[in-house]
Design an enzyme around this catalytic site. Structure first.
Site, PDB file in Angstrom:
ATOM      1  N   CYS A 156       0.812  -1.227   0.000  1.00 46.08           N
ATOM      2  CA  CYS A 156       0.000   0.000   0.000  1.00 46.08           C
ATOM      3  C   CYS A 156       0.841   1.272   0.000  1.00 46.08           C
ATOM      4  O   CYS A 156       0.357   2.341  -0.346  1.00 46.08           O
ATOM      5  CB  CYS A 156      -0.940   0.008   1.199  1.00 46.08           C
ATOM      6  SG  CYS A 156      -1.967  -1.442   1.280  1.00 46.08           S
ATOM      7  N   HIS A 171      -3.233   6.976   3.556  1.00 50.73           N
ATOM      8  CA  HIS A 171      -3.643   5.708   2.948  1.00 50.73           C
ATOM      9  C   HIS A 171      -5.044   5.357   3.442  1.00 50.73           C
ATOM     10  O   HIS A 171      -5.358   5.521   4.624  1.00 50.73           O
ATOM     11  CB  HIS A 171      -2.641   4.612   3.327  1.00 50.73           C
ATOM     12  CG  HIS A 171      -3.086   3.254   2.904  1.00 50.73           C
ATOM     13  ND1 HIS A 171      -3.566   3.000   1.643  1.00 50.73           N
ATOM     14  CD2 HIS A 171      -3.137   2.070   3.575  1.00 50.73           C
ATOM     15  CE1 HIS A 171      -3.891   1.727   1.552  1.00 50.73           C
ATOM     16  NE2 HIS A 171      -3.640   1.140   2.712  1.00 50.73           N
ATOM     17  N   ASN A 216     -10.153  -0.190   0.162  1.00 52.77           N
ATOM     18  CA  ASN A 216      -8.689  -0.093   0.191  1.00 52.77           C
ATOM     19  C   ASN A 216      -8.141  -0.598  -1.142  1.00 52.77           C
ATOM     20  O   ASN A 216      -8.149  -1.798  -1.403  1.00 52.77           O
ATOM     21  CB  ASN A 216      -8.155  -0.931   1.358  1.00 52.77           C
ATOM     22  CG  ASN A 216      -6.644  -0.914   1.453  1.00 52.77           C
ATOM     23  OD1 ASN A 216      -5.964  -0.393   0.564  1.00 52.77           O
ATOM     24  ND2 ASN A 216      -6.118  -1.484   2.522  1.00 52.77           N
TER      25      ASN A 216
END
Ligand code: ACO
Length: 337
Positions: A122, A264, A294
């Site tokens: 990520c 994030h 996500n």
């Protein structure tokens, strides 16, 4: 140093299929697994996500990135011939060999560019920005295309309600260009860190060279993400907060100097907890997790793209990108837009 780098274009693109929480709950119910919209929204902030169609050539990772990159190029007023370097951040490449960066280079026709994948999960897009910034500041590269893009669908265990609710597919791209070091509108600083000892909180047990796939391992879903959600949650809140403070202090700034915070997007509760610790208002935090879940390396560039195109992020404003990812990897980039 003579040079600095500056983000001059940004773009994003998502697969067509929208999977709402209700859709997902229905699919899980058919397998005897219980979940519901209320639980998912309350615990994660996610309402829906986009899911790539397996086998659709327009929805491979590099094909999504092609559209995102084209939009970023248009915004920057550049053509494919201007690109010197393609950095493709992903943990879900089209293929291991060749890389998604190679696939994208040929699809774009960016013949002058050299291209490589970055896997920092990520955190990948922020790692990509940091690498592009370094190449640009040393004078080796003038124009870099940095991608954060994922097709996580095949890596998700769709029988695990504790993790499958979180993830979505999507692609973001940025054009990063050389500018004068004295330009106030530039990347101000980059900060990267890794703690490989925390690998176990999110990993894919098999499918790499250490544990090649067998039919039995696929049956056991060892080729999908295994996650310890609670552990990640705690580390994420701490490290996102610490990196934000470090990035601001490095530049002699305080939280009051920040215009936009782009964390994030792993869980809305993580984002809210960090904003609270930083004493930063949520209406200046860019959030797209409600619509996209996500999307790993794609969360930061897609959230930024939406905000730039909506006219929220304006020239001269200070923007902090702040991430964590499997590895564990962490990073932040502070930029003046
Ligand atoms: N629907 C209904 N109930 C569920 C679901 C679901 N989808 N999933 C879990 N539950 C149940 C559990 O079984 C548990 O029941 P129990 O109390 O009877 O045992 C209860 O809900 C609470 O479960 P928890 O796991 O404690 O729930 P929590 O509030 O911690 O939320 C979550 C879980 C959403 C995974 C959260 O921990 C989280 O988001 N963590 C961060 C994960 C993350 O960031 N992942 C991305 C990493 S990748 C990257 O971006 C680095």
């Amino acid at each position: 140093m003579q040079y600095a780098s500056k983000i001059t274009g940004i773009g994003s693109h998502f697969p067509q299929r929208v999977m709402t929480n209700q859709d997902l709950a229905r699919e899980l119910a058919a397998k005897g697994i219980e979940t519901n919209d209320e639980w998912i929204v309350e615990r994660t902030g996610i309402r829906e996500r986009r899911i790539s169609e397996p086998g659709n050539p327009k929805e491979t990772n590099s094909s999504l990135a092609l559209v995102a990159a084209t939009r970023a190029l248009e915004m920057a007023g550049k053509t494919v011939d201007d690109i010197d370097q393609i950095l493709f951040a992903t943990c879900s490449p089209d293929s291991l060999v060749p890389t998604s960066a190679c696939w994208l280079q040929t699809k774009l026709g960016a013949k002058r560019a050299w291209a490589l994948d970055i896997n920092a999960a990520c955190s990948g897009f922020v790692y990509g920005l940091a690498i592009a910034d370094t190449f640009i500041r040393t004078g080796q590269v003038k124009t870099s295309l940095v991608i954060g893009s994922e097709v996580l669908n095949p890596m998700v265990n769709w029988d695990d309600r504790g993790s499958c609710i979180l993830f979505g597919d999507g692609s973001g791209a940025a054009i990063v260009e050389r500018t004068e070091a004295a330009n106030p509108r530039r990347i101000l600083s980059t900060h990267l860190h890794t703690d490989g000892s925390l690998w176990e909180v999110l990993y894919v047990p098999a499918g790499g060279s250490a544990r090649p796939l067998t039919a039995e391992l696929i049956e056991q879903k060892a080729n999908t993400m295994h996650m310890k959600g609670k552990e990640i949650f705690k580390v994420a809140v701490k490290t996102l907060t610490d990196f934000a403070v470090t990035a601001l202090e490095t530049n002699g700034l305080t939280i009051k100097d920040l215009d936009w915070f782009v964390p994030h997007q792993a869980n809305l509760r993580i984002i809210e907890a960090v904003a609270k610790r930083l004493d930063f208002p949520m209406d200046k935090v860019l959030v797209n997790i409600d619509r996209h879940g996500n999307t790993s390396a794609a969360t930061v560039p897609t959230a930024l793209d939406e905000a730039v195109r909506a006219g929220k992020v304006k020239p001269g404003q200070t923007v902090l990108m702040d991430v964590f990812g499997a590895g564990l990897t962490y990073g932040a980039v502070l930029a003046r837009w």
